[in-house]
Write an enzyme that holds these catalytic residues in place. Structure first.
Site, mmCIF file in Angstrom:
data_model
loop_
_atom_site.group_PDB
_atom_site.id
_atom_site.type_symbol
_atom_site.label_atom_id
_atom_site.label_comp_id
_atom_site.label_asym_id
_atom_site.label_seq_id
_atom_site.Cartn_x
_atom_site.Cartn_y
_atom_site.Cartn_z
ATOM 1 N N THR A 288 -2.225 -14.126 -0.772
ATOM 2 C CA THR A 288 -1.169 -13.279 -0.220
ATOM 3 C C THR A 288 -0.841 -13.650 1.218
ATOM 4 O OG1 THR A 288 -2.616 -11.568 0.720
ATOM 5 C CG2 THR A 288 -2.043 -11.355 -1.617
ATOM 6 N N ASP B 1 -13.309 5.325 -0.666
ATOM 7 C CA ASP B 1 -13.427 5.027 -2.085
ATOM 8 C C ASP B 1 -14.736 4.305 -2.371
ATOM 9 O OD1 ASP B 1 -10.875 6.060 -2.647
ATOM 10 O OD2 ASP B 1 -9.918 4.157 -2.149
ATOM 11 N N ASP C 124 0.866 -1.166 0.000
ATOM 12 C CA ASP C 124 0.000 0.000 0.000
ATOM 13 C C ASP C 124 0.911 1.228 0.000
ATOM 14 O OD1 ASP C 124 -2.237 1.799 0.670
ATOM 15 O OD2 ASP C 124 -1.400 1.770 2.691
ATOM 16 N N ASP D 36 -0.136 5.111 1.089
ATOM 17 C CA ASP D 36 -0.373 5.967 2.265
ATOM 18 C C ASP D 36 -0.318 5.181 3.565
ATOM 19 O OD1 ASP D 36 -0.642 8.346 0.961
ATOM 20 O OD2 ASP D 36 -2.817 8.389 0.965
ATOM 21 N N ARG E 289 -12.413 9.410 -10.572
ATOM 22 C CA ARG E 289 -11.215 8.768 -11.103
ATOM 23 C C ARG E 289 -11.602 7.742 -12.153
ATOM 24 N NH1 ARG E 289 -8.314 7.608 -5.201
ATOM 25 N NH2 ARG E 289 -8.059 9.800 -4.604
ATOM 26 N N ARG F 49 -10.512 17.211 -0.348
ATOM 27 C CA ARG F 49 -9.143 16.769 -0.587
ATOM 28 C C ARG F 49 -8.146 17.927 -0.618
ATOM 29 N NH1 ARG F 49 -8.333 11.653 -1.404
ATOM 30 N NH2 ARG F 49 -6.243 12.156 -2.115
ATOM 31 N N SER G 294 -10.886 10.297 3.623
ATOM 32 C CA SER G 294 -11.791 9.948 2.532
ATOM 33 C C SER G 294 -12.152 8.468 2.531
ATOM 34 C CB SER G 294 -11.153 10.321 1.187
ATOM 35 O OG SER G 294 -9.997 9.538 0.949
#
Length: 256
Positions: free
Chosen positions: A234, A189, A20, A22, A131, A142, A187
């Site tokens: 994973t 998504d 990842d 952030d 996006r 943002r 935020s």
């Protein structure tokens, strides 16, 4: 040995380590440190490396550097809906083509109305960012400064602003086939179910990796690292900072 010739020079060419961005490679929306950069250079000599983030590529370039497509074997923007392998772009997907303009218009109007009714100590700009593969929603906006982001994160944890908004969206649009994933400081998504970070794994499947590690900080249920962290393909590593990421990398891969 790996069947992929491009990776034969690595000590462990059948191992991939995904990160990842952030909170894992960088502080939220800030730039990568020299310590993390040096660790990644050493790691890439041993294994294949890549990042997978919800932001678009331009934001990842700001955080990880202008040579990001050359510094990683795999670059996955917007959860892998925009993807690069060894600097070459792979097939991409479009959120708006999948959902359609009519449904998106209803979704956007509901979100804007909801946001207008929230009482917040600070508001800035860019509350909905459209996006290629998703929509990013930020109650504070943002355009908030770094300090305002930190202050909002504390406020959000106390008042569960994002969590409540996600629940309202799930209730209003139960048949849209969407996932709402909280990430970063300010935020969340919105994307089609299945277009979470596990989406990127289809891009690496043909390379035949025997082991795939994933490092992320939002690995709790509802966090945007949860699905790939829990995925059976994973080995997940939960971290709380870039410093923590480097510590675990040193333990696993003996970076000297």
């Amino acid at each position: 040995m790996s069947a992929i010739k491009e990776f034969q020079y690595k000590e462990h060419p059948e191992t991939l380590v995904l990160f990842d961005v952030d909170g894992t490679l960088t502080p939220a929306r800030l730039t990568v440190s020299d310590e993390v950069r040096e660790a990644l250079v050493k790691l890439r000599k041993k294994v294949c490396i890549g990042f997978v983030g919800g932001s678009d590529l331009s934001k990842q370039v700001e955080q990880l550097g202008p040579n990001v497509l050359q510094d990683f074997d795999y670059c996955f923007s917007e959860n892998g809906l925009t993807a690069y392998r060894l600097g070459h772009k792979m097939a991409s997907q479009s959120f708006i083509n999948w959902l359609g303009e009519e449904k998106y218009n209803k979704l956007a109007k509901f979100m804007l109305r909801y946001l207008s009714d929230i009482d917040l100590p600070v508001r800035r700009g860019t509350f909905i960012e459209f996006r290629n593969g998703m929509v990013n929603v930020s109650p504070i906006g943002r355009n908030a400064s770094t300090q305002e982001r930190c202050d909002y994160e504390k406020f959000d944890k106390a008042h569960k602003i994002r969590e409540k908004m996600v629940e309202a969206l799930k209730k209003e649009f139960p048949d849209y086939g969407l996932t709402f994933s909280i990430g970063g400081q300010i935020s969340f998504d919105v994307f089609p179910t299945g277009w979470d970070k596990t989406y990127c794994l289809q891009h690496v499947a043909k390379d035949g990796f025997k082991t795939i590690h994933f490092f992320g900080d939002k690995t709790f249920k509802g966090g945007n690292d949860y699905e790939i962290y829990e995925d059976p393909r994973t080995i997940g590593h939960a971290v709380n900072s870039p410093v923590d990421t480097v510590r675990i990398l040193n333990e696993l891969f003996d970076l000297k």
